[in-house]
Write a protein that holds these residues in place. Structure first.
Motif, PDB file in Angstrom:
ATOM      1  N   GLU A 413       0.833  -1.211   0.000  1.00 25.57           N
ATOM      2  CA  GLU A 413       0.000   0.000   0.000  1.00 25.57           C
ATOM      3  C   GLU A 413       0.862   1.253   0.000  1.00 25.57           C
ATOM      4  O   GLU A 413       0.512   2.241  -0.647  1.00 25.57           O
ATOM      5  CB  GLU A 413      -0.931  -0.010   1.213  1.00 25.57           C
ATOM      6  N   GLU A 417       0.854   4.202  -2.778  1.00 25.66           N
ATOM      7  CA  GLU A 417       0.756   5.611  -2.413  1.00 25.66           C
ATOM      8  C   GLU A 417       1.891   6.422  -3.037  1.00 25.66           C
ATOM      9  O   GLU A 417       1.679   7.519  -3.558  1.00 25.66           O
ATOM     10  CB  GLU A 417       0.785   5.746  -0.895  1.00 25.66           C
ATOM     11  N   CYS A 446      -2.372  -4.893  -4.469  1.00 20.03           N
ATOM     12  CA  CYS A 446      -3.030  -4.372  -3.266  1.00 20.03           C
ATOM     13  C   CYS A 446      -4.462  -4.870  -3.091  1.00 20.03           C
ATOM     14  O   CYS A 446      -4.967  -4.929  -1.966  1.00 20.03           O
ATOM     15  CB  CYS A 446      -3.018  -2.836  -3.299  1.00 20.03           C
ATOM     16  N   ARG A 449      -9.525  -3.707  -1.469  1.00 18.15           N
ATOM     17  CA  ARG A 449      -9.768  -3.098  -0.166  1.00 18.15           C
ATOM     18  C   ARG A 449      -8.697  -2.094   0.230  1.00 18.15           C
ATOM     19  O   ARG A 449      -8.727  -1.581   1.350  1.00 18.15           O
ATOM     20  CB  ARG A 449      -9.862  -4.194   0.898  1.00 18.15           C
ATOM     21  N   SER A 450      -7.784  -1.811  -0.638  1.00 20.43           N
ATOM     22  CA  SER A 450      -6.719  -0.874  -0.305  1.00 20.43           C
ATOM     23  C   SER A 450      -7.282   0.518  -0.045  1.00 20.43           C
ATOM     24  O   SER A 450      -8.144   1.014  -0.783  1.00 20.43           O
ATOM     25  CB  SER A 450      -5.700  -0.806  -1.453  1.00 20.43           C
ATOM     26  N   SER A 451      -6.766   1.158   0.995  1.00 20.66           N
ATOM     27  CA  SER A 451      -7.241   2.497   1.347  1.00 20.66           C
ATOM     28  C   SER A 451      -6.782   3.547   0.347  1.00 20.66           C
ATOM     29  O   SER A 451      -7.339   4.644   0.312  1.00 20.66           O
ATOM     30  CB  SER A 451      -6.745   2.865   2.749  1.00 20.66           C
ATOM     31  N   VAL A 452      -5.775   3.232  -0.455  1.00 21.22           N
ATOM     32  CA  VAL A 452      -5.277   4.211  -1.433  1.00 21.22           C
ATOM     33  C   VAL A 452      -5.636   3.796  -2.857  1.00 21.22           C
ATOM     34  O   VAL A 452      -5.112   4.355  -3.812  1.00 21.22           O
ATOM     35  CB  VAL A 452      -3.749   4.392  -1.301  1.00 21.22           C
ATOM     36  N   ARG A 453      -6.553   2.821  -2.989  1.00 19.58           N
ATOM     37  CA  ARG A 453      -6.863   2.320  -4.331  1.00 19.58           C
ATOM     38  C   ARG A 453      -7.441   3.405  -5.234  1.00 19.58           C
ATOM     39  O   ARG A 453      -7.105   3.494  -6.417  1.00 19.58           O
ATOM     40  CB  ARG A 453      -7.832   1.145  -4.234  1.00 19.58           C
ATOM     41  N   ARG A 455      -6.887   6.593  -5.285  1.00 23.31           N
ATOM     42  CA  ARG A 455      -5.804   7.454  -5.770  1.00 23.31           C
ATOM     43  C   ARG A 455      -4.980   6.746  -6.832  1.00 23.31           C
ATOM     44  O   ARG A 455      -4.546   7.357  -7.817  1.00 23.31           O
ATOM     45  CB  ARG A 455      -4.909   7.875  -4.604  1.00 23.31           C
ATOM     46  N   CYS A 487     -15.828   6.607  -0.727  1.00 25.82           N
ATOM     47  CA  CYS A 487     -14.892   6.729   0.395  1.00 25.82           C
ATOM     48  C   CYS A 487     -14.765   8.167   0.899  1.00 25.82           C
ATOM     49  O   CYS A 487     -13.983   8.430   1.829  1.00 25.82           O
ATOM     50  CB  CYS A 487     -13.511   6.223  -0.008  1.00 25.82           C
ATOM     51  N   GLN A 489     -13.420  10.709  -0.724  1.00 21.02           N
ATOM     52  CA  GLN A 489     -12.140  11.287  -1.153  1.00 21.02           C
ATOM     53  C   GLN A 489     -12.420  12.343  -2.226  1.00 21.02           C
ATOM     54  O   GLN A 489     -12.366  12.074  -3.430  1.00 21.02           O
ATOM     55  CB  GLN A 489     -11.195  10.196  -1.674  1.00 21.02           C
TER      56      GLN A 489
END
Length: 773
Positions: A413, A417, A446, A449-453, A455, A487, A489
């Motif tokens: 991840e 990023e 990743c 479920r990746s929190s930065v997917r 982006r 999310c 964002q």
């Protein structure tokens, strides 16, 4: 393209120490290159292949009209990135999304170039495919490679590079006792490096036997000799030889199966390590994680911990330089340090053996992530160019860090990023292909479920769009927008909307483009007006193409107002668009002023397509003012810049250029227009920008007026043939003279004009013809 030189190629590095011996190898390399288009220097690590290749290229510079360029593959680990590294050596950027080897081949074209491709063994197949492709497409390209194994490409000539000659153990037959022998190449190197490392060192005739023994024990390997030479600071030649005797005897008893020459080099490495203090050994092995050169700050960040405090790093660096395990060279912001690849490889073995590889590499990732985060924060501000430069200086390190992130699950991840943070750098500095592959691999690794997917998706879509691949870009951007909204964002949603608007613009759907870009501008306004500014520049382009001049003027003006303290890229595009508006509304003087302002910023950012667009617009403005000579020259200069990218003027702009060309031809006549156009087309990118900005040419550029020529009539004739792109042999055949005489004429022309390349002769000839009318 005959008169157009490759701009800003990576030339050969200056030699930092004297070059010893190798006369036979140099002569043979030159001979092989005269008959083969691919020559590979083959030999073990540390034998001096790189030094021989660089010296060969230096000796042959005058034989290649468009220069000699070096691509060092030491820091490249992924075969897919070989072509990107070679492209950068030729100053070709991956900005079009085309197959990059074809782009490189197109830029080289028919130019006479020698490519020195260094350190190919770990990338042999990729190098072979690329070299074969380039040689098939570029008739006057020659390639000199260094490798531990041949590339095995059709037509390859292989030159085995042996160790330096060492003194024989016995006297020559018939020699009287005490008869001095001429020093061998190995002994010459040892003496030269020792006297350089130890000022005031005096070596007596009594030392000759010990020096000869050292060179024999080291098998004449230049790297081993250079490492041993610095030990003469503390050891006599006899003590040095004795120490090597003991050390090598121990190694031979180990029963290792590696070749003798490699055992000897390993012995030198181990011996060098044992002579260091513990802090020096720690720094050596930890600094081996760097893919390329590094500075003090980087070493302190990556190599220091409780065992090696930051305050101890500088002294340890200094001692490694003194021990010839690091090279120190001045950089733009202070000293930079570099390891030879053999030294780095052994340092990594030490790192693995110490069990420190994982923590050292993670510290390296931490350092890279900090650099990326800091630089990306400046992408939309006045420090944009400096941010790109900082990242470009550590590009190899970023690649190494992202490679590690991909294979270490806990770091994936963070890798995604980092790759997303580099979004504008990938596009601005010509790394589109690499950026797209990085994002693709990290997104796949990743998972959903990746929190930065989100982006990562919007960056991948942006890069696909920049590579003129909207079919790939639009689904990525749609998914990024959907995920960003889910999310919360907001910045991702704004970016995705903006790039979907650009995709509609590229597809000719101006109504949809206008709607999406205005929506994106509104979303950006709530977050960061600097990003809003570029949206308004795009709105202006849409309005301009739709023929709504007043709306275009308003949009470009709004963009400029928002970007007053923003980044130069946004300002340059807004100024370019506003210049076209003023040209359309009948104010060519103001249009030219705006375009020159835009071009100055384009040069600062190194936006090459933007540079070509500005020069095109200045040509049109000159035609509108009836400055026909300038219009023709600028038209040629713009063509030269497009070719250097390579790219073409966007289709919607082509009718305006056609109108300009038709008017200029009618005013000047075909012959004079063609001469002036050739003069502009003979410029490199730097010269084209200087012409467009009415700046003085480089001091070395010769006078090109139509007055008295510095050349004789025969030299003028030869210069004209050079401008046609003929080689010395072709000139000799045309003029019925010997090739050596033709070569002599060209050398005299270079000297009389004060220039360094055949391309500059061609430019001088074209400009003289233009001035003569």
């Amino acid at each position: 393209m005959a008169g157009h030189s490759l701009d800003r190629m990576c030339g050969l590095p200056a030699e930092r120490s004297s070059f010893v011996g190798r006369r036979a190898e140099l002569a043979e390399a030159r001979r092989l290159l005269s008959g083969s288009r691919l020559v590979t220097l083959v030999g073990p690590g540390g034998v001096g292949k790189t030094r021989l290749a660089v010296r060969t290229g230096t000796d042959l510079r005058r034989a290649f009209a468009h220069g000699v360029t070096l691509a060092d593959l030491t820091a490249v680990s992924d075969p897919a990135r070989v072509v990107e590294h070679v492209a950068r050596a030729f100053d070709v950027r991956d900005v079009s999304g085309r197959w990059l080897p074809a782009t490189v081949a197109e830029v080289i074209g028919s130019r006479q170039v020698l490519l020195v491709l260094d350190n190919c063994e770990h990338l042999r197949d990729a190098c072979a495919v690329l070299v074969d492709t380039l040689l098939a497409s570029c008739a006057d390209l020659r390639v000199l490679t260094t490798s531990r194994v041949p590339l095995d490409v059709d037509g390859e000539a292989v030159l085995w590079v042996p160790p330096l000659g060492v003194p024989p153990r016995d006297r020559p037959p018939g020699a009287a006792p005490g008869t001095p022998r001429p020093p061998s190449e190995a002994v010459q190197l040892l003496v030269q490096r020792a006297t350089a490392a130890v000022p005031g060192l005096v070596l007596a005739p009594a030392d000759d036997a010990a020096l000869a023994d050292v060179c024999r024990r080291l098998d004449g390997l230049p790297l081993a000799i250079e490492l041993a030479a610095v030990r003469l600071r503390t050891l006599t030649p006899a003590e040095l030889a004795d120490r090597l005797d003991d050390r090598f005897g121990l190694l031979r008893r180990s029963g290792t199966a590696v070749p003798e020459r490699h055992r000897t080099l390993q012995a030198t490495m181990e011996w060098s390590a044992e002579l260091l203090t513990e802090p020096d050994r720690v720094l050596w092995r930890r600094a081996a994680v760097f893919a390329g050169d590094f500075d003090l700050s980087a070493a302190e960040s990556v190599c220091a911990d409780g065992t090696l405090p930051p305050r101890a790093v500088l002294d340890a660096l200094s001692r490694l330089v003194e021990a010839s395990l690091l090279e120190a060279a001045p950089g733009p912001h202070g000293r930079r340090f570099r390891m030879l690849e053999t030294v780095r490889a052994y340092g990594r073995e030490l790192l693995d053996a110490a069990g420190e590889s994982r923590p050292a590499r993670i510290r390296h990732v931490d350092w890279c992530a900090g650099l990326v985060a800091s630089a990306s924060a400046d992408f939309a501000g006045p420090g944009q160019v400096a941010a790109f430069d900082r990242l470009g200086a550590v590009h190899a390190e970023l690649g190494a860090a992202l490679d590690l992130c991909l294979v270490v699950p806990d770091e994936r991840e963070r890798g995604l990023e980092m790759a997303a943070d580099l979004w504008l750098y990938w596009a601005a500095r010509g790394h589109l292909g690499e950026g797209r592959r990085r994002l693709h691999d990290l997104l796949a690794a990743c998972g959903d479920r990746s929190s930065v997917r989100a982006r990562g998706l919007v960056t991948a879509g942006f890069l696909a769009l920049a590579a003129t691949d909207p079919a790939t870009a639009v689904p990525l951007l749609d998914r990024a927008r959907e995920l960003g909204e889910a999310c919360g964002q907001s910045s991702v949603v704004a970016m995705a909307t903006q790039y979907l608007g650009q995709a509609a613009l590229f597809g000719g759907d101006l109504a949809t483009a206008d709607r999406l870009l205005r929506e994106a501008a509104s979303r950006h306004a709530e977050l960061d007006e600097r990003y809003e500014a570029f949206c308004w520049a795009d709105v202006g382009v849409v309005a301009l193409l739709a023929g709504r001049t007043a709306d275009a003027a308003e949009a470009f003006g709004r963009s400029l107002s928002l970007a007053e303290r923003g980044d130069p890229w946004t300002r340059s595009h807004a100024l370019w668009g506003l210049g076209l508006v003023r040209l359309t509304t009948g104010d060519p003087d103001e249009a030219a002023r705006l375009e020159r302002s835009a071009l100055g910023l384009m040069r600062e950012v190194d936006d090459r397509s933007g540079t070509a667009l500005c020069i095109e617009a200045l040509s049109w403005a000159a035609a509108a003012r009836r400055a026909w000579d300038l219009a023709a020259r600028l038209s040629g200069a713009a063509e030269a810049v497009w070719r250097s990218i390579p790219a073409e003027l966007p289709a919607p702009m082509a009718p305006r250029r056609d109108d300009c060309t038709t008017a200029a031809r009618r005013a000047l006549g075909d012959r004079r227009w063609a001469a002036l156009h050739r003069a502009g087309a003979a410029l490199d990118r730097t010269g084209a920008v200087a012409l467009a900005l009415d700046e003085p040419q480089a001091p070395s550029a010769p006078a090109t007026g139509a007055g008295p020529s510095p050349l004789t009539p025969r030299q003028l004739e030869v210069a004209g043939l050079v401008a046609e792109g003929l080689t010395d042999r072709q000139i000799a055949a045309r003029l019925v003279i010997s090739p050596r005489t033709a070569e002599s004429h060209v050398e005299q022309i270079l000297a009389r004009l004060g220039v360094r390349s055949r391309a500059e002769i061609a430019a001088w000839t074209a400009a003289r013809l233009a001035a003569a009318g």
